[in-house]
Design a protein around this motif. Structure first.
Motif, mmCIF file in Angstrom:
data_model
loop_
_atom_site.group_PDB
_atom_site.id
_atom_site.type_symbol
_atom_site.label_atom_id
_atom_site.label_comp_id
_atom_site.label_asym_id
_atom_site.label_seq_id
_atom_site.Cartn_x
_atom_site.Cartn_y
_atom_site.Cartn_z
ATOM 1 N N ILE A 148 0.827 -0.908 -0.262
ATOM 2 C CA ILE A 148 0.075 0.129 -0.111
ATOM 3 C C ILE A 148 1.299 1.121 0.157
ATOM 4 O O ILE A 148 0.436 1.641 -0.879
ATOM 5 C CB ILE A 148 -0.887 0.022 1.109
ATOM 6 N N LEU A 149 1.156 1.545 1.216
ATOM 7 C CA LEU A 149 2.472 2.269 1.171
ATOM 8 C C LEU A 149 3.189 2.925 0.227
ATOM 9 O O LEU A 149 3.783 3.182 -0.538
ATOM 10 C CB LEU A 149 3.332 3.090 2.332
ATOM 11 N N LYS A 150 4.456 1.401 -0.113
ATOM 12 C CA LYS A 150 4.739 1.194 -0.925
ATOM 13 C C LYS A 150 6.169 2.478 -1.118
ATOM 14 O O LYS A 150 7.298 2.115 -2.332
ATOM 15 C CB LYS A 150 4.394 1.605 -2.642
ATOM 16 N N ARG A 151 6.862 2.781 -0.313
ATOM 17 C CA ARG A 151 7.644 3.602 0.849
ATOM 18 C C ARG A 151 8.125 3.106 1.674
ATOM 19 O O ARG A 151 7.411 3.238 2.666
ATOM 20 C CB ARG A 151 7.861 5.088 -0.049
ATOM 21 N N GLU A 152 9.665 3.220 2.354
ATOM 22 C CA GLU A 152 9.968 3.258 3.456
ATOM 23 C C GLU A 152 10.791 4.283 4.064
ATOM 24 O O GLU A 152 11.464 4.431 4.445
ATOM 25 C CB GLU A 152 10.317 1.408 3.833
ATOM 26 N N THR A 153 10.187 5.299 3.933
ATOM 27 C CA THR A 153 10.436 6.235 4.496
ATOM 28 C C THR A 153 10.326 6.278 5.860
ATOM 29 O O THR A 153 9.877 6.246 6.390
ATOM 30 C CB THR A 153 10.997 7.751 3.324
ATOM 31 N N TYR A 154 11.425 7.302 6.315
ATOM 32 C CA TYR A 154 10.756 7.193 7.663
ATOM 33 C C TYR A 154 9.424 8.565 8.092
ATOM 34 O O TYR A 154 9.029 8.300 8.571
ATOM 35 C CB TYR A 154 12.060 8.403 7.933
ATOM 36 N N THR A 155 10.002 9.141 7.071
ATOM 37 C CA THR A 155 8.839 10.292 7.267
ATOM 38 C C THR A 155 6.961 9.057 7.016
ATOM 39 O O THR A 155 6.126 9.736 7.994
ATOM 40 C CB THR A 155 8.512 10.938 6.217
ATOM 41 N N VAL A 156 7.155 8.006 6.487
ATOM 42 C CA VAL A 156 5.996 7.316 6.043
ATOM 43 C C VAL A 156 5.586 6.910 7.324
ATOM 44 O O VAL A 156 4.696 6.435 7.680
ATOM 45 C CB VAL A 156 6.452 6.325 4.599
ATOM 46 N N ILE A 157 7.105 6.355 7.933
ATOM 47 C CA ILE A 157 7.104 5.577 9.184
ATOM 48 C C ILE A 157 6.566 6.486 10.642
ATOM 49 O O ILE A 157 5.586 6.007 11.125
ATOM 50 C CB ILE A 157 8.254 4.857 9.787
ATOM 51 N N LEU A 158 7.405 7.647 10.526
ATOM 52 C CA LEU A 158 6.013 8.548 11.369
ATOM 53 C C LEU A 158 4.722 8.946 11.066
ATOM 54 O O LEU A 158 4.247 8.645 12.237
ATOM 55 C CB LEU A 158 7.043 9.837 11.614
ATOM 56 N N ASP A 159 4.132 8.546 9.709
ATOM 57 C CA ASP A 159 2.631 9.087 10.144
ATOM 58 C C ASP A 159 2.071 7.775 10.070
ATOM 59 O O ASP A 159 0.937 7.964 10.769
ATOM 60 C CB ASP A 159 2.261 9.294 8.410
ATOM 61 N N LEU A 160 2.615 6.328 9.740
ATOM 62 C CA LEU A 160 1.502 5.543 10.444
ATOM 63 C C LEU A 160 1.752 5.144 11.972
ATOM 64 O O LEU A 160 0.769 5.319 12.922
ATOM 65 C CB LEU A 160 2.716 4.230 9.229
ATOM 66 N N ILE A 161 3.438 5.473 12.695
ATOM 67 C CA ILE A 161 3.498 5.435 14.280
ATOM 68 C C ILE A 161 2.705 6.619 14.886
ATOM 69 O O ILE A 161 1.188 6.517 16.137
ATOM 70 C CB ILE A 161 4.845 6.256 14.603
ATOM 71 N N ILE A 162 2.614 8.088 14.206
ATOM 72 C CA ILE A 162 1.509 8.780 14.979
ATOM 73 C C ILE A 162 -0.402 8.517 14.551
ATOM 74 O O ILE A 162 -0.843 9.277 15.662
ATOM 75 C CB ILE A 162 1.847 10.407 14.457
#
Length: 370
Positions: free
Chosen positions: A231-245
């Motif tokens: 789904i996200l298809k990107r594993e950047t820190y911003t994407v991870i932070l968005d998912l966490i938050i």
């Protein structure tokens, strides 16, 4: 004649400079992969430290909350989730890209898909935290640690189907050792950390809730890794932070609604006044429990980003035997041979899993060289 000699010397000097420059570039190109490799392992060490320290501190404080007079399961759930604002400053930090990061030109999911993803993961997270709170309030720490260790087996099961996780002898050895190390803790029936016996019905409820939460946690980690891939298809820190938050925001809202809908909020003032350690300690325990789980979340998702959900769960499971050991210091529990063996088996399992990743990296490097 002199001019020809001078011209020849200039040509030789130019060739020497070009040769030295080429050798320097080769040296830099040779060192760069090593530096990236060392930096990667440093990141893994930092994330692992976050997972172990955050989980250990938060679990001990959660245990202390219930032992000293805390009763609200919804409040215990809320503090597991409400620490996510501490992650907001990370948006301002510029971090290097991981070699696993996908191409930035990959098509992005729609806003509706993202909302559904965050809401679904948030509901799952809130349910897990609530069931963990029930289990921690009703079970002795040894039994609680044993059941929590089953999330590693659940995660391995779901990762096999959802993430195409391969099992090697070293990984299987790691799973067996880590699970066994926590299983040994169930024999601590006379643990002084659980001086108050609970009714058999509550014990069964705590057992089932913790088991279901472990299954949900294992499924959630595999689902998150699948979300990165599909789904996200990107594993950047911003994407991870968005998912966490956003996931934590949804789960926190659910916990707040549950706190008010259940009526627990009405008794919080009396609960704080009756707390054995005092009002200040009551507030500080809740505050640092929230911070501990926030630190744990950073490490957990960092490990998912750099390695896999199964690896993050292995690190998390490694910390389970640490809790009863530290209880010797903070709760004056009795230390015996079973706890020492559990700790050694946990370390052995951790090293076994790390060694498998070392073999995988070495194999990948040799393949690239060939």
């Amino acid at each position: 004649m002199g001019e020809a000699r001078e011209l020849q010397l200039q040509i030789m000097g130019q060739e020497a400079r070009e040769e030295n420059s080429a050798e320097g570039n080769v040296a830099l190109q040779t060192m760069a992969p090593r530096i990236r490799k060392y930096m990667w392992w440093l990141q893994i060490a930092i994330y692992s430290l976050f997972v172990l320290s955050g989980q250990t501190v938060a679990t001990l404080l959660g245990r202390l909350y219930f032992e000293k007079g805390g009763k609200s399961k919804w409040l215990a759930t809320l503090v597991q989730l409400a620490g996510f604002p501490i992650l907001l400053p990370l948006y301002c930090v510029s971090l290097p890209k991981s070699p696993r990061t996908s191409d930035s030109h990959t098509s992005q999911p729609s806003a509706l898909v993202l909302v559904l993803l965050y809401v679904s993961l948030g509901i799952l997270l809130a349910g897990d935290c609530m069931m963990y709170s029930v289990g921690l309030s009703y079970l002795p720490v040894s039994t609680y640690s044993l059941i929590c260790a089953t999330q590693l087996a659940f995660n391995a099961f779901f990762s096999f189907f959802l993430n195409s996780q391969k099992f090697t002898p070293f990984i299987v050895n790691s799973l067996v050792l880590l699970t066994t190390s926590s299983t040994l803790l169930v024999f601590q029936t006379g643990d002084s950390s659980d001086p108050k016996r609970v009714a058999k019905g509550k014990y069964i409820i705590g057992f089932l809730c913790t088991l279901c939460a472990s299954a949900g946690s294992g499924f959630g980690l595999s689902l998150i890794q699948l979300s990165f891939q599909k789904i996200l298809k990107r594993e950047t820190y911003t994407v991870i932070l968005d998912l966490i938050i956003y996931q934590s925001l949804v789960a926190t809202c659910i916990a707040v609604v549950g706190l008010f809908a259940s009526g627990d909020w009405k008794s919080l003032n009396r609960e704080m006044g009756d707390f054995e350690l005092g009002k200040v300690s009551y507030l500080m325990i809740l505050l640092w429990t929230a911070v501990g789980w926030a630190v744990f979340s950073v490490g957990l998702f960092g490990l998912i980003f750099e390695v896999s959900s199964l690896f993050s769960n292995v690190i998390s499971t490694l910390g389970l035997p640490i809790v009863p050991v530290l209880a010797v210091v903070f709760f004056h529990d009795k230390m015996d041979g079973v706890k020492v063996i559990a700790m050694l088996l946990g370390i052995w399992g951790f090293v076994s899993y790390i060694y498998q990743h070392y073999l995988d990296n070495s194999k990948a490097e040799n393949t690239n060289v060939d």
